[in-house]
Scaffold this active site. Sequence first.
Site, PDB file in Angstrom:
ATOM      1  N   HIS A   1     -45.127 -35.951   6.956  1.00 28.00           N
ATOM      2  CA  HIS A   1     -43.769 -35.588   6.580  1.00 28.00           C
ATOM      3  C   HIS A   1     -43.788 -34.506   5.516  1.00 28.00           C
ATOM      4  CE1 HIS A   1     -42.795 -39.969   7.807  1.00 28.00           C
ATOM      5  NE2 HIS A   1     -42.764 -39.160   8.855  1.00 28.00           N
TER       6      HIS A   1
ATOM      7  N   TYR B   1     -42.955 -44.707  -3.502  1.00 22.92           N
ATOM      8  CA  TYR B   1     -43.093 -43.313  -3.881  1.00 22.92           C
ATOM      9  C   TYR B   1     -41.861 -42.820  -4.600  1.00 22.92           C
ATOM     10  CZ  TYR B   1     -41.404 -42.741   0.991  1.00 22.92           C
ATOM     11  OH  TYR B   1     -40.744 -42.844   2.185  1.00 22.92           O
TER      12      TYR B   1
END
Length: 192
Positions: free
Chosen positions: A62, A132
């Site tokens: 990503h 994250y």
Amino acid sequence: MRVRELAIPGAWEFTPTVRVDPRGGFAEMFKASEFEQVVGRPFDLLQINSSTSAAGVLRGIHYTEDPPGQAKYVTCTRGAFVDVVVDLRPDSPTFGAWDSIIIDDVDRRWVFLSEGLGHALLSLADDSTVTYLCSLEYSPEFDHAVDALDPDIGIAWPTADREGRALHLLRSPKDAEAPRLRETAVARRGVA
């Protein structure tokens, strides 16, 4: 905290010192002054994400269009992952190169990825959880993916989990249908 720059410029591994006593353990996971000294700038936190994965779940590669770009500070709070950073900056001398580390609930490493870098995770154990911190809120118009199995990138994904059992990769439809790097707009900008 021990810090190591990865093979991809703009990505670092942070390994905290875990202090253990009869009560349990303690570690400083982020200290702004140390982070800024290493990275050369502050980390602007705008969003925190967490996901849990079965063994074999492969997420990514990503990335967020740069600009605006999205920096990430990533750790594993349960289980284990192979964390892969891919250079997707068209003007970079390491464009298309990758590096990886194991993040797990033992060493408690963190990975920092600067804007312009791609990110992928492979879960090595059931119920592995990753957290994250992001410098940009999720913006679907800037969010993209590259095929994590692209032979031109050539990531050496493990074939076994932490216990030595065979991993069977499971990807989202979006990730399974992601284009190869050479088919992306970011690659076309590099040759334009």
